[in-house]
Design an enzyme around this catalytic site. Structure first.
Site, PDB file in Angstrom:
ATOM      1  N   GLU A 145      55.717  20.518  72.298  1.00 33.13           N
ATOM      2  CA  GLU A 145      55.369  20.489  73.716  1.00 33.13           C
ATOM      3  C   GLU A 145      54.191  19.548  73.866  1.00 33.13           C
ATOM      4  O   GLU A 145      53.218  19.653  73.127  1.00 33.13           O
ATOM      5  CB  GLU A 145      54.918  21.868  74.202  1.00 33.13           C
ATOM      6  CG  GLU A 145      56.031  22.848  74.437  1.00 33.13           C
ATOM      7  CD  GLU A 145      55.483  24.207  74.868  1.00 33.13           C
ATOM      8  OE1 GLU A 145      56.242  25.167  74.781  1.00 33.13           O
ATOM      9  OE2 GLU A 145      54.306  24.298  75.265  1.00 33.13           O
ATOM     10  N   ASP A 204      45.581  27.395  82.784  1.00 36.19           N
ATOM     11  CA  ASP A 204      45.099  27.173  81.428  1.00 36.19           C
ATOM     12  C   ASP A 204      43.661  27.626  81.246  1.00 36.19           C
ATOM     13  O   ASP A 204      42.852  27.580  82.163  1.00 36.19           O
ATOM     14  CB  ASP A 204      45.209  25.685  81.069  1.00 36.19           C
ATOM     15  CG  ASP A 204      46.643  25.291  80.801  1.00 36.19           C
ATOM     16  OD1 ASP A 204      47.245  25.894  79.892  1.00 36.19           O
ATOM     17  OD2 ASP A 204      47.166  24.406  81.507  1.00 36.19           O
ATOM     18  N   TYR A 235      60.422  30.625  77.926  1.00 36.32           N
ATOM     19  CA  TYR A 235      59.058  30.697  77.424  1.00 36.32           C
ATOM     20  C   TYR A 235      58.474  31.996  77.937  1.00 36.32           C
ATOM     21  O   TYR A 235      58.200  32.123  79.122  1.00 36.32           O
ATOM     22  CB  TYR A 235      58.274  29.484  77.934  1.00 36.32           C
ATOM     23  CG  TYR A 235      56.865  29.306  77.388  1.00 36.32           C
ATOM     24  CD1 TYR A 235      56.022  30.381  77.130  1.00 36.32           C
ATOM     25  CD2 TYR A 235      56.368  28.026  77.146  1.00 36.32           C
ATOM     26  CE1 TYR A 235      54.740  30.194  76.647  1.00 36.32           C
ATOM     27  CE2 TYR A 235      55.082  27.828  76.667  1.00 36.32           C
ATOM     28  CZ  TYR A 235      54.275  28.925  76.420  1.00 36.32           C
ATOM     29  OH  TYR A 235      52.992  28.730  75.955  1.00 36.32           O
TER      30      TYR A 235
END
Lengths: 278, 406
Positions: A49, A60, A175
């Site tokens: 990725e 994040d 995911y």
């Protein structure tokens, strides 16, 4: 079959989970970043990725945010990121490469142009954090039409009622975000992860990779017992950060700092019994 | 992405997915998506419950002090020599700005949803103070994210929030201003999904925030309509408000959108001028993009990276804008113009000297546009400007500009 499908089929035949590595394109600079990218498969990365840096990475944690800032301040752009993929593909036609990031840089680059250029460069899939299934027509559908996999995040807040919505149009793999939180935060509980992976697998035949909070080989091995893939990101970009000199520049140890950790993680995963037997 | 098309009304948006034309929407991470959908359902339930509106109206009256007066600024009218100038006095609200209107509405919603912890972002600190205030009033713990730069330049508000029992978290990421505080609040929310309510401060973010913040702020425009008709027997010719995220402006504008004889102007922070990058005029100088959960006009570079805005006023220092404003600009119903730091400073001093009201630097931007327009209008014409905040918090900033050590 996409490169991602082929890779997960191969992992199944080896009866092990895959290591999915995340690094940010252009971190700490374009040249070093490309060297890291090229070294990842040999070190044990099964799927790559690559983060498209964004000024405002809301999902994040500090490690990946700083990686993005390093990349942007070294002059990384979307065009350079796509060019990196092209140069990686020149030497590696097997390892799946997924671009991960936020929608705005794609929107500004132009959705159609981005998808065309991504396909031409050899990108296999996209993970776009801030595009929910409710906005599928915007990017997901056009991406799927061009043969790209669109990989969706499922989270602990995605309940059984919502799960089919999330899985719809998802391809390549799912995911699973193992915690409610940002990347690089608290380590996931392997038992809870196993239950959640089972919950997702009841609804789809796609492989399930698990990420957010996995930092060590031991944690990776524990997750690998329950999942088809383990995603590690913050720990890798932190290894980059730790290898830089006082001015933030890459040193002779930078590439090795990443590949050493990847080797360690890959060994942990390969040592784990695969309980998911997908 | 279909706007419910009613050619006779500008007031029907957003559609079910939260779009105003192409703007708005819900661009959030999957972790937040179920929460956003819950919030939408809770808000729709609340709207249908007369008891919710009744409690909010009561709090607005007894706690905030609504309705805020509509004040004829006689000396400024005389000085500028044109249209009659009225101020909607939302700076007289409890906590000193319009922000309390939204906070009361949202805290009632949070309580209704059974949430036990409040988080908020703040720029100038006005929203943080209002959020900390309602959290204290309802006995809920409150965490306020504030950019490091803003913590430094708005220290009186930081202390107020602490007095009110809020925890202030200085945000060092980026330039340490409002957008960074908003990123950090979203990170907190993603992490603490089960008990936490994100009390957003402006009419932006993912659907349904732009709609619900607008609805809670529309008390400004609804009161103004009644008050100006009582005072003048008719609607104004022009209404003016400053826009950062745009909540005070949409609150004033929305009730007037279908009154075609009322011209509407929003004033953005022009900073040091639009020729460089030291401004925060996202509508005048930005372009559409996706940030903080919605598609809207943004200050950004050619690669889609969000720029840090600049304004003398921390409350306008946001590189985006509420999505309904983006739509109102695109369809041409509202005109958006910039005012520079310098013009705002001049306007600030003019209001202070002529009316004995020290305004916040945010509405001083709105008044800078009034200074330009009023003299060109006839004496029988009427302007209403939203004086959305008081200037106590800004005296240090103003002192610095004027070369006075405080």
């Amino acid at each position: 079959m996409s490169r991602i499908d082929t890779r997960f089929a191969q992992l199944r035949s080896e009866n092990r989970a895959g290591l999915v590595t995340f690094v940010t394109a252009g971190d700490p600079d374009a040249e070093t970043s490309l060297a890291i990218l090229k070294a990842l498969p040999e070190a044990g990365a099964d799927v790559i990725e690559m983060g498209m840096p964004f000024s405002d990475p809301m999902a994040d944690g500090p490690a990946i945010q700083l990686a993005g800032q390093r990349a942007l301040s070294s002059g990384q752009t979307m065009a350079k990121t796509l060019d990196m993929v092209r140069r990686f593909r020149d030497g590696d036609d097997q390892t799946p490469l997924v671009l991960m990031g936020y929608y705005n840089p794609i929107y500004i680059y132009g959705v159609d142009k981005f998808l065309d250029d991504a396909v031409a460069a050899g990108v296999d899939g996209l993970i776009i954090v801030d595009i929910p299934p409710e906005a599928d027509e915007e990017l997901c559908i056009p991406a799927v039409h061009r043969g790209l996999n669109f990989i969706r995040l499922a989270t602990p807040t995605t309940d059984d009622k919502r799960l089919p919505t999330v899985l719809n149009n998802t391809s390549g793999f799912v995911y699973y975000v193992s915690i409610t939180g940002i990347t690089g935060a608290a380590a996931p509980n392997p038992d809870e992860v196993a239950a959640s992976v089972a919950r997702i697998k009841a609804k789809t035949d796609l492989p399930v990779a698990v990420g957010f909070g996995v930092k060590t080989a031991g944690q990776a091995a524990a997750i690998a017992a329950a999942a088809d893939g383990v995603v590690v990101g913050s720990a890798l970009v932190s290894a980059i950060a730790g290898s830089l000199d006082d001015d933030g520049r890459a040193g002779p140890a930078t590439v090795g700092a990443v590949t050493d950790l990847v080797r360690d993680l890959a060994a942990g995963i390969r040592g784990a019994a695969n309980g998911s037997a997908a | 992405m279909s706007q419910p098309v009613d050619p006779n009304s500008f007031r029907t948006g957003p559609d079910e997915a939260g779009h105003f034309g192409i703007f708005g929407g819900r661009y959030v991470a999957e972790t937040l998506m179920p929460l956003i959908l819950d919030l939408e359902k809770a808000y729709n339930d609340a709207k249908a419950d007369p008891a919710f509106a009744a409690e909010l109206t009561e709090l607005n009256a007894r706690y905030t002090g609504r309705p805020s007066p509509l004040y004829f600024a006689e000396r400024l009218t005389e000085h500028l020599g044109g249209a009659k100038i009225y101020f909607k006095r939302d700076e007289l609200n409890h906590t000193g700005s319009h922000k309390i209107n939204n906070c009361l509405g949202q805290i009632l919603l949070a309580r209704r949803m059974g949430k036990t912890r409040i988080i908020a972002e703040t720029g100038a600190g006005q929203h943080g103070v209002a959020a900390a205030t309602v959290a204290a009033r309802f006995g809920l713990p409150c965490v306020v994210y504030m950019g490091r730069t803003d913590v430094e330049r708005q220290s009186p508000n930081v202390f107020r929030m602490r007095l009110l029992g809020a925890e202030i978290v200085p945000v060092t990421a980026g330039a340490g201003t409002l957008k960074d505080a908003m990123n950090e609040a979203l990170r907190d929310w993603v992490t603490n999904v089960s008990d936490t309510y994100y009390l957003i401060g402006t009419a932006a973010g993912p659907h349904p925030y732009p709609e619900l913040v607008r609805d809670f702020q529309s008390v400004i425009g609804n009161e103004t309509k009644e008050q100006i008709v009582a005072a003048e027997g008719r609607l104004p010719d022009l209404i003016v408000a400053c826009v950062g995220g745009g909540s005070n402006a949409i609150g004033l504008f929305h009730p007037f959108l279908d009154d075609s004889d009322v011209a509407i102007v929003g004033v953005e922070a022009g900073g040091e001028g639009l020729q460089g990058d030291q401004h925060c005029a996202s509508l005048s100088a930005g372009r559409p993009g996706v940030l903080h959960g919605n598609r809207t006009y943004l200050l950004q570079d050619g690669d889609g990276q969000i720029l840090e805005g600049h304004s003398i006023s921390a409350g306008l220092d946001y590189p985006g804008i509420g999505p309904e404003h983006s739509w109102l600009k695109e369809i041409g119903r509202v005109e958006y113009v910039p005012a520079t730091d310098e013009e705002a400073m001049e306007a600030f001093q003019m209001i202070t000297r002529f009316e004995g009201i020290i305004p916040a630097l945010e509405p001083a931007h709105a008044f800078a546009e009034v200074i330009k327009r009023a003299p060109k209008m006839d004496p029988d014409q009427i302007i209403v400007m939203n004086l959305c905040g008081r200037g106590d918090k800004d005296v240090f900033t103003v002192g610095k500009v004027l070369g006075v050590e405080l």
